[in-house]
Scaffold this motif. Sequence first.
Motif, short mmCIF file in Angstrom:
data_model
loop_
_atom_site.label_atom_id
_atom_site.label_comp_id
_atom_site.label_asym_id
_atom_site.label_seq_id
_atom_site.Cartn_x
_atom_site.Cartn_y
_atom_site.Cartn_z
N UNK A 1 0.83 -1.22 0.00
CA UNK A 1 0.00 0.00 0.00
C UNK A 1 0.85 1.25 0.00
N UNK A 2 1.97 1.20 0.71
CA UNK A 2 2.90 2.33 0.73
C UNK A 2 3.49 2.58 -0.65
N UNK A 3 3.89 1.53 -1.32
CA UNK A 3 4.46 1.67 -2.66
C UNK A 3 3.43 2.25 -3.62
N UNK A 4 2.21 1.74 -3.57
CA UNK A 4 1.16 2.20 -4.48
C UNK A 4 0.77 3.64 -4.17
N UNK A 5 0.53 3.94 -2.89
CA UNK A 5 0.13 5.32 -2.53
C UNK A 5 1.29 6.29 -2.73
N UNK A 6 2.52 5.83 -2.49
CA UNK A 6 3.69 6.67 -2.74
C UNK A 6 3.83 6.99 -4.22
N UNK B 1 2.31 16.46 -11.67
CA UNK B 1 1.20 16.94 -12.48
C UNK B 1 0.50 15.85 -13.28
N UNK B 2 0.75 14.62 -12.94
CA UNK B 2 0.13 13.49 -13.64
C UNK B 2 -1.07 12.98 -12.84
N UNK B 3 -2.05 13.87 -12.71
CA UNK B 3 -3.22 13.59 -11.87
C UNK B 3 -4.00 12.36 -12.30
N UNK B 4 -4.21 12.19 -13.60
CA UNK B 4 -4.97 11.03 -14.07
C UNK B 4 -4.24 9.72 -13.71
N UNK B 5 -2.94 9.71 -13.87
CA UNK B 5 -2.16 8.52 -13.51
C UNK B 5 -2.25 8.26 -12.01
N UNK B 6 -2.20 9.33 -11.20
CA UNK B 6 -2.33 9.18 -9.75
C UNK B 6 -3.71 8.62 -9.39
N UNK B 7 -4.73 9.08 -10.09
CA UNK B 7 -6.08 8.59 -9.84
C UNK B 7 -6.19 7.10 -10.19
N UNK B 8 -5.60 6.70 -11.30
CA UNK B 8 -5.67 5.30 -11.71
C UNK B 8 -4.94 4.41 -10.70
N UNK B 9 -3.74 4.83 -10.30
CA UNK B 9 -2.97 4.06 -9.32
C UNK B 9 -3.73 3.97 -8.00
N UNK B 10 -4.34 5.05 -7.60
CA UNK B 10 -5.11 5.05 -6.35
C UNK B 10 -6.36 4.17 -6.50
N UNK B 11 -6.89 4.09 -7.70
CA UNK B 11 -8.01 3.18 -7.95
C UNK B 11 -7.64 1.73 -7.67
#
Length: 166
Positions: free
Chosen positions: A92-97, A106-116
């Motif tokens: 979870x740390x690796x994924x949320x990190x 500035x890669x918000x969409x990528x952050x959203x997908x990873x958080x998904x």
Amino acid sequence: MSAREVFSFPNPVNDYAARTTAGLVVVLAIIAIAVNNPVLYGLLALGFVLRVASGPTLSPFGQLSVKVLVPKLVRKEELVPGPPKRFAQAIGLVVSGAAFVLSLFGLGLAAQIVTGVLVVAASLESVLGFCLGCTIFGFLQRAGIIPESVCEACNNISLRNPAAAA
């Protein structure tokens, strides 16, 4: 309380507390996806840092689960080995990190997908009691990548439940 006590992960762990904490992670992760702000991704990652370092001791979500939600609302206990849960927190740390770093760039969409992905894994834990990280831990232990000595209770059912040993 000594630093060693603070920075130790409990073993065994109440699975209901872990599931409740996962539910809180789901809520924060969904909010982070909706708001798409580095601060929220950072808070999500910080929670995992604290839980990897000390289980529920330093984690606000861990404390809320262990001291309030489980004793007052859930009122159940099922003890499970701690090392797989810590491994799951590390994933979870690796994924949320990764989501946090992506959002900083500035890669918000990528952050959203990873958080998904995190939402899916934490939801499986919270709702179904299926710990994806624990399953990966078991696979790695059976493959010899994680030594059996890391979690002897994972290989011996009588060590998981004291009642089973009697």
